[in-house]
Motif scaffolding. Sequence first.
Motif, PDB file in Angstrom:
ATOM      1  N   VAL A 188       0.859  -1.185   0.000  1.00 42.75           N
ATOM      2  CA  VAL A 188       0.000   0.000   0.000  1.00 42.75           C
ATOM      3  C   VAL A 188       0.894   1.233   0.000  1.00 42.75           C
ATOM      4  N   GLY A 189       0.762   2.044  -1.030  1.00 42.25           N
ATOM      5  CA  GLY A 189       1.590   3.229  -1.159  1.00 42.25           C
ATOM      6  C   GLY A 189       2.850   2.937  -1.941  1.00 42.25           C
ATOM      7  N   ALA A 190       2.715   2.737  -3.245  1.00 42.42           N
ATOM      8  CA  ALA A 190       3.894   2.407  -4.062  1.00 42.42           C
ATOM      9  C   ALA A 190       4.879   3.557  -4.130  1.00 42.42           C
ATOM     10  N   GLY A 191       4.383   4.790  -4.029  1.00 42.25           N
ATOM     11  CA  GLY A 191       5.270   5.947  -4.137  1.00 42.25           C
ATOM     12  C   GLY A 191       5.963   5.972  -5.481  1.00 42.25           C
ATOM     13  N   ALA A 192       7.290   6.097  -5.431  1.00 40.53           N
ATOM     14  CA  ALA A 192       8.061   6.105  -6.675  1.00 40.53           C
ATOM     15  C   ALA A 192       8.495   4.704  -7.089  1.00 40.53           C
ATOM     16  N   GLY A 193       8.100   3.688  -6.304  1.00 41.07           N
ATOM     17  CA  GLY A 193       8.367   2.307  -6.681  1.00 41.07           C
ATOM     18  C   GLY A 193       9.664   1.720  -6.161  1.00 41.07           C
ATOM     19  N   ALA A 194      10.369   2.439  -5.278  1.00 46.62           N
ATOM     20  CA  ALA A 194      11.663   1.931  -4.793  1.00 46.62           C
ATOM     21  C   ALA A 194      11.495   0.645  -3.984  1.00 46.62           C
ATOM     22  N   LEU A 195      10.546   0.638  -3.047  1.00 47.76           N
ATOM     23  CA  LEU A 195      10.299  -0.575  -2.261  1.00 47.76           C
ATOM     24  C   LEU A 195       9.637  -1.644  -3.134  1.00 47.76           C
ATOM     25  N   THR A 196       8.746  -1.221  -3.999  1.00 48.68           N
ATOM     26  CA  THR A 196       8.073  -2.152  -4.905  1.00 48.68           C
ATOM     27  C   THR A 196       9.087  -2.982  -5.693  1.00 48.68           C
TER      28      THR A 196
ATOM     29  N   GLU B  11      -1.578   2.622  -5.243  1.00 53.76           N
ATOM     30  CA  GLU B  11      -1.049   3.990  -5.198  1.00 53.76           C
ATOM     31  C   GLU B  11      -2.196   4.960  -5.452  1.00 53.76           C
ATOM     32  N   ILE B  12      -2.419   5.850  -4.509  1.00 51.04           N
ATOM     33  CA  ILE B  12      -3.547   6.773  -4.587  1.00 51.04           C
ATOM     34  C   ILE B  12      -3.291   7.954  -5.518  1.00 51.04           C
ATOM     35  N   ASP B  13      -2.020   8.283  -5.725  1.00 52.97           N
ATOM     36  CA  ASP B  13      -1.662   9.479  -6.494  1.00 52.97           C
ATOM     37  C   ASP B  13      -1.403   9.123  -7.955  1.00 52.97           C
ATOM     38  N   LYS B  14      -2.377   9.410  -8.808  1.00 55.27           N
ATOM     39  CA  LYS B  14      -2.269   9.061 -10.233  1.00 55.27           C
ATOM     40  C   LYS B  14      -1.126   9.818 -10.919  1.00 55.27           C
ATOM     41  N   ARG B  15      -0.654  10.931 -10.313  1.00 60.97           N
ATOM     42  CA  ARG B  15       0.452  11.687 -10.904  1.00 60.97           C
ATOM     43  C   ARG B  15       1.729  10.861 -10.974  1.00 60.97           C
ATOM     44  N   LEU B  16       1.795   9.797 -10.164  1.00 57.91           N
ATOM     45  CA  LEU B  16       3.003   8.970 -10.118  1.00 57.91           C
ATOM     46  C   LEU B  16       3.023   7.887 -11.201  1.00 57.91           C
TER      47      LEU B  16
ATOM     48  N   TYR C 240      -4.292   1.977  -9.167  1.00 57.21           N
ATOM     49  CA  TYR C 240      -4.359   3.387  -8.789  1.00 57.21           C
ATOM     50  C   TYR C 240      -5.697   3.661  -8.097  1.00 57.21           C
ATOM     51  N   GLY C 241      -5.597   4.052  -6.837  1.00 56.23           N
ATOM     52  CA  GLY C 241      -6.796   4.318  -6.051  1.00 56.23           C
ATOM     53  C   GLY C 241      -6.506   4.135  -4.580  1.00 56.23           C
ATOM     54  N   ASP C 242      -7.491   4.456  -3.760  1.00 54.62           N
ATOM     55  CA  ASP C 242      -7.398   4.346  -2.304  1.00 54.62           C
ATOM     56  C   ASP C 242      -7.614   2.891  -1.911  1.00 54.62           C
ATOM     57  N   ALA C 243      -6.632   2.286  -1.270  1.00 54.30           N
ATOM     58  CA  ALA C 243      -6.743   0.877  -0.884  1.00 54.30           C
ATOM     59  C   ALA C 243      -7.955   0.632   0.004  1.00 54.30           C
ATOM     60  N   LEU C 244      -8.266   1.588   0.876  1.00 56.90           N
ATOM     61  CA  LEU C 244      -9.391   1.421   1.789  1.00 56.90           C
ATOM     62  C   LEU C 244     -10.734   1.423   1.064  1.00 56.90           C
TER      63      LEU C 244
ATOM     64  N   LEU D  43      -5.669   1.360   8.114  1.00 59.48           N
ATOM     65  CA  LEU D  43      -5.217   0.305   7.212  1.00 59.48           C
ATOM     66  C   LEU D  43      -4.883  -0.983   7.959  1.00 59.48           C
ATOM     67  N   LEU D  44      -4.237  -0.848   9.101  1.00 63.95           N
ATOM     68  CA  LEU D  44      -3.902  -2.037   9.882  1.00 63.95           C
ATOM     69  C   LEU D  44      -5.169  -2.767  10.310  1.00 63.95           C
ATOM     70  N   PHE D  45      -6.151  -2.024  10.828  1.00 64.95           N
ATOM     71  CA  PHE D  45      -7.411  -2.653  11.206  1.00 64.95           C
ATOM     72  C   PHE D  45      -8.091  -3.274   9.985  1.00 64.95           C
ATOM     73  N   TRP D  46      -7.990  -2.596   8.841  1.00 68.93           N
ATOM     74  CA  TRP D  46      -8.617  -3.079   7.608  1.00 68.93           C
ATOM     75  C   TRP D  46      -8.077  -4.451   7.221  1.00 68.93           C
ATOM     76  N   PHE D  47      -6.772  -4.629   7.339  1.00 67.68           N
ATOM     77  CA  PHE D  47      -6.182  -5.926   7.017  1.00 67.68           C
ATOM     78  C   PHE D  47      -6.466  -6.959   8.102  1.00 67.68           C
ATOM     79  N   LEU D  48      -6.393  -6.554   9.367  1.00 62.82           N
ATOM     80  CA  LEU D  48      -6.559  -7.501  10.462  1.00 62.82           C
ATOM     81  C   LEU D  48      -7.981  -8.041  10.573  1.00 62.82           C
ATOM     82  N   GLU D  49      -8.966  -7.226  10.210  1.00 59.46           N
ATOM     83  CA  GLU D  49     -10.354  -7.589  10.458  1.00 59.46           C
ATOM     84  C   GLU D  49     -11.077  -8.154   9.233  1.00 59.46           C
ATOM     85  N   ARG D  50     -10.400  -8.251   8.115  1.00 55.26           N
ATOM     86  CA  ARG D  50     -11.087  -8.709   6.908  1.00 55.26           C
ATOM     87  C   ARG D  50     -11.242 -10.235   6.896  1.00 55.26           C
ATOM     88  N   ASP D  51     -12.140 -10.707   6.027  1.00 55.47           N
ATOM     89  CA  ASP D  51     -12.385 -12.146   5.949  1.00 55.47           C
ATOM     90  C   ASP D  51     -11.215 -12.899   5.316  1.00 55.47           C
TER      91      ASP D  51
END
Length: 267
Positions: A38-46, A60-65, A83-87, A114-122
């Motif tokens: 979540v949050g690719a940014g410039a892709g360094a970690l990706t 990645e929420i920021d389409k400019r990237l 591209y979009g909001d993971a939540l 986000l942490l709760f979103w991942f922890l509580e999902r099916d």
Amino acid sequence: MVFRHDKKYGQNFLTDTNLLSAIVNDSGITFDDTVVEVGAGAGALTAQIAKKAKQVISYEIDKRLETVLESNLSGLSNVQIIYGDALKNELPSELKPYGYKVVANLPYYITTPLLFWFLERDNPPSSLTVMVQEEVALRMSASPATPDYGALSAVIALRGTAKMTRKVGRNMFSPPPNVDSAVVRIDLNPPEDNIDYAAVTRVIRAAFAMRRKTLVNNLMLLGLNRENAVKAVEAVGLKADIRGERLGTKEFVEITRQLGMRIMQNA
């Protein structure tokens, strides 16, 4: 291309290859793993994740990237950028419960949701290795009756175990944030059939809703009357004036069982 970081997205990018590689190593991913970022940014970690994983699904929420990511991730056929909001997006349907891992430098402004979103999902991941603010990292791995212990600590402990793997100074980011960070790895346990995780989570959230209030007073936020709340607390061997921050996972599970259908009826 000159890219201007947007504060509203909490954009603080990491570029140190050694550090990024170390974070990926902390996650323990292998060539058999599908990884969600979540949050690719410039892709360094990706890019570092892609070197070790079978597949990377990155939000990645920021389409400019988009142009930046196309350039930086060129040639990596195992990377999918959404591209979009993971939540606000559902995970791909092929991701099965405990069948993928999360590795991310989480945007500070949505870390806890986000942490709760991942922890509580099916279909939760088998593990999450995330870069977060150091103060959040301390909360994630805190024990009962300590200053950092709260709802996030208890929900993580209910689902698995958290360990801080490394601290990261603010000078490692561009632009530098105002706080230091840390990497935390959460390994999730397979669910136990006799635990209603959704109900226990509701009790935990209520227990920490108002930290200065007793557990009984906070449980009444679930629609319980005082008598039933007191009975549930005392039935597990606790005093009626205890506060939520004194309880561990086992006590929260037992109190939820004592409350039974009452809290679900008031959901």
